[in-house]
Design an enzyme around this catalytic site. Structure first.
Site, short mmCIF file in Angstrom:
data_model
loop_
_atom_site.label_atom_id
_atom_site.label_comp_id
_atom_site.label_asym_id
_atom_site.label_seq_id
_atom_site.Cartn_x
_atom_site.Cartn_y
_atom_site.Cartn_z
CB SER A 1 -0.87 0.04 1.27
OG SER A 1 -1.59 -1.15 1.46
CG ASP B 1 2.92 1.48 8.93
OD1 ASP B 1 3.36 0.58 9.65
OD2 ASP B 1 3.64 2.23 8.23
#
Ligand code: GRF
Length: 214
Positions: free
Chosen positions: A140, A149
């Site tokens: 991602s 994150d």
């Protein structure tokens, strides 16, 4: 808003294969940007060699030299400012960045993470996907925020998890996809195709309610 020509600063801590893919896409004319500097928090990593081979200024800013995260982050900001950087690209950078740094480059910091976020933030993502018996895994690209994150995800790529996979084998399969989606997102940010606003990612001025898929 287009930032082209876009001046990028890349932060690294290791081998630098994502840095290399960005350098290569720029050379191919697929990413309208310049890498103005590469900063590592660890000396002698191969990412610095890659930067040297591409004649990109390299810097080592060791987190061990600073008494606080804020001081470390101010040192990073100083180096990036000397190169008049527009966009910061975290490429295998293994330090958690906090408010001092994040608030200095609002909406202009990208990170790549080797999982299909929000699954498996943090470390050992490939092993965790195997242990959970996942049939697919991936990577991602997201805007970096104060949440590790946890910033809004822009683009993802999936790979199958195969029977005899080890974490190493799976990591290699995921890395191939990373090298495709990261330069693409850097290009999008530079040309204004994506932007960050109030905690959300936008693609062509439309708020993303789910990550784009490669
Ligand atoms: C990559 O899987 C990246 O997603 C993670 O660190 C790994 C190493 O990246 N953050 P690189 O080869 O140093 O770019």
């Amino acid at each position: 808003m287009s930032l082209t020509p876009c001046r990028i600063g890349v932060l690294v801590s290791g081998g630098g294969t994502n840095l290399q893919s960005i350098i290569d896409h720029i050379h191919l004319g697929e990413c309208k940007a310049t890498v103005e500097c590469v900063i590592s928090n660890v000396p002698d990593v191969y990412a610095l060699t890659r930067a040297q081979q591409a004649s990109i200024p390299q810097h080592v800013v060791s987190h061990k030299k600073y008494g606080s995260r804020a001081d470390f982050e101010k040192a990073l900001i100083n180096v990036l400012q000397t190169h008049d950087v527009d966009v910061v690209v975290l490429a295998g950078f293994m330090r958690v960045l906090e408010n001092t740094f994040i608030s200095h480059f609002p909406g202009r910091i990208l990170n790549i993470h080797p999982s299909l976020l929000p699954k498996y933030p943090g470390l050992h993502t490939h092993q965790r996907a195997l242990e959970s018996g996942d049939s697919s895994h991936g990577c991602s690209v997201h805007f970096a925020t104060m949440e590790l994150d946890g910033g809004p995800v822009i683009l993802q790529a999936s790979v199958p998890v195969l029977e005899d996979d080890t974490a190493e084998i799976l990591a290699k399969r995921v890395l191939e996809k990373e090298h495709i989606i990261y330069p693409k997102c850097v290009q999008w940010l530079c040309e204004g195709t994506i932007h960050y606003q109030n905690g959300d990612a936008y693609y062509k001025d439309k708020k993303l309610t789910a990550p784009l898929q490669l």
